[in-house]
Design a protein around this motif. Structure first.
Motif, PDB file in Angstrom:
ATOM      1  N   GLU A  17      -6.431   4.236   7.626  1.00 57.56           N
ATOM      2  CA  GLU A  17      -7.334   3.308   6.944  1.00 57.56           C
ATOM      3  C   GLU A  17      -6.977   3.197   5.457  1.00 57.56           C
ATOM      4  O   GLU A  17      -6.954   2.101   4.901  1.00 57.56           O
ATOM      5  N   GLU A  18      -6.687   4.343   4.809  1.00 57.41           N
ATOM      6  CA  GLU A  18      -6.299   4.321   3.399  1.00 57.41           C
ATOM      7  C   GLU A  18      -5.002   3.544   3.203  1.00 57.41           C
ATOM      8  O   GLU A  18      -4.883   2.746   2.271  1.00 57.41           O
ATOM      9  N   ILE A  19      -4.054   3.762   4.075  1.00 62.12           N
ATOM     10  CA  ILE A  19      -2.771   3.070   3.981  1.00 62.12           C
ATOM     11  C   ILE A  19      -2.961   1.574   4.178  1.00 62.12           C
ATOM     12  O   ILE A  19      -2.390   0.764   3.452  1.00 62.12           O
ATOM     13  N   GLN A  20      -3.799   1.189   5.133  1.00 56.41           N
ATOM     14  CA  GLN A  20      -4.057  -0.235   5.361  1.00 56.41           C
ATOM     15  C   GLN A  20      -4.716  -0.879   4.148  1.00 56.41           C
ATOM     16  O   GLN A  20      -4.379  -2.009   3.774  1.00 56.41           O
ATOM     17  N   LYS A  21      -5.656  -0.175   3.506  1.00 57.05           N
ATOM     18  CA  LYS A  21      -6.315  -0.703   2.309  1.00 57.05           C
ATOM     19  C   LYS A  21      -5.308  -0.895   1.182  1.00 57.05           C
ATOM     20  O   LYS A  21      -5.330  -1.902   0.476  1.00 57.05           O
ATOM     21  N   VAL A  22      -4.414   0.070   1.013  1.00 58.66           N
ATOM     22  CA  VAL A  22      -3.413  -0.018  -0.041  1.00 58.66           C
ATOM     23  C   VAL A  22      -2.455  -1.171   0.223  1.00 58.66           C
ATOM     24  O   VAL A  22      -2.131  -1.951  -0.676  1.00 58.66           O
ATOM     25  N   ILE A  23      -2.025  -1.303   1.463  1.00 56.80           N
ATOM     26  CA  ILE A  23      -1.103  -2.388   1.813  1.00 56.80           C
ATOM     27  C   ILE A  23      -1.787  -3.741   1.612  1.00 56.80           C
ATOM     28  O   ILE A  23      -1.187  -4.676   1.079  1.00 56.80           O
ATOM     29  N   LEU A  24      -3.043  -3.854   2.008  1.00 55.75           N
ATOM     30  CA  LEU A  24      -3.790  -5.100   1.820  1.00 55.75           C
ATOM     31  C   LEU A  24      -3.945  -5.420   0.336  1.00 55.75           C
ATOM     32  O   LEU A  24      -3.744  -6.566  -0.089  1.00 55.75           O
ATOM     33  N   GLN A  99       2.870   4.504  -4.376  1.00 56.62           N
ATOM     34  CA  GLN A  99       3.768   3.557  -5.027  1.00 56.62           C
ATOM     35  C   GLN A  99       3.242   2.132  -4.850  1.00 56.62           C
ATOM     36  O   GLN A  99       3.223   1.353  -5.802  1.00 56.62           O
ATOM     37  N   LEU A 100       2.796   1.799  -3.652  1.00 58.99           N
ATOM     38  CA  LEU A 100       2.224   0.472  -3.413  1.00 58.99           C
ATOM     39  C   LEU A 100       0.981   0.262  -4.256  1.00 58.99           C
ATOM     40  O   LEU A 100       0.752  -0.815  -4.805  1.00 58.99           O
ATOM     41  N   TYR A 101       0.159   1.286  -4.375  1.00 57.49           N
ATOM     42  CA  TYR A 101      -1.061   1.203  -5.168  1.00 57.49           C
ATOM     43  C   TYR A 101      -0.723   0.958  -6.643  1.00 57.49           C
ATOM     44  O   TYR A 101      -1.347   0.119  -7.294  1.00 57.49           O
ATOM     45  N   SER A 102       0.272   1.652  -7.156  1.00 58.10           N
ATOM     46  CA  SER A 102       0.706   1.453  -8.542  1.00 58.10           C
ATOM     47  C   SER A 102       1.219   0.040  -8.758  1.00 58.10           C
ATOM     48  O   SER A 102       0.915  -0.603  -9.766  1.00 58.10           O
TER      49      SER A 102
END
Length: 127
Positions: A17-24, A99-102
């Motif tokens: 879920e965290e990864i999906q939020k970051v990717i979105l 990295q995606l979040y940054s």
């Protein structure tokens, strides 16, 4: 247990879920960035056309917008290289969620800067 195994067991594993939020968030920031880049490009082209008729009008604003567009292009290329890991000569690897979040945060900040410039130009054009 050797050192590698103990280091791995203490690492943080992001949930799906965290990864999906970051990717979105990254995808939304990237889409907004591209939209604003295109809008800024159209505005620059319009101002350049107008400056041919009145060479001194809006020259400083046009230079600031061109510099912002160049900065945007540089940031985008840096992020693309960072995502593909080509700067180190290594094969492309999947990016880490942090990295995606940054990247998403950086693009959001640039989007805010672009919005300020676009709004100021719109207000001047309406006046």
């Amino acid at each position: 247990m050797n050192q590698e195994e103990s280091a791995i067991s203490f690492g943080y594993e992001a949930s799906e879920e965290e990864i999906q939020k970051v990717i979105l968030a990254w995808a939304q920031a990237t889409e907004a960035f591209h939209y604003r880049f295109a809008k800024l490009d159209r505005l620059i082209n319009t101002l350049q056309t107008a400056s041919r008729r009145k060479p001194t009008a809006n020259r400083a604003r046009l230079n600031r917008l061109v510099a912002l567009r160049q900065h945007m292009g540089d940031v985008l290329m840096t992020l693309l290289i960072d995502m593909s890991n080509q700067k180190t000569g290594q094969p492309a690897q999947l990016s880490k969620p942090g990295q995606l979040y940054s990247h998403a945060n950086l693009l959001d900040e640039l989007n805010r800067q672009i919005d300020v410039e676009l709004i100021s130009v719109t207000h001047v054009a309406q006046a």
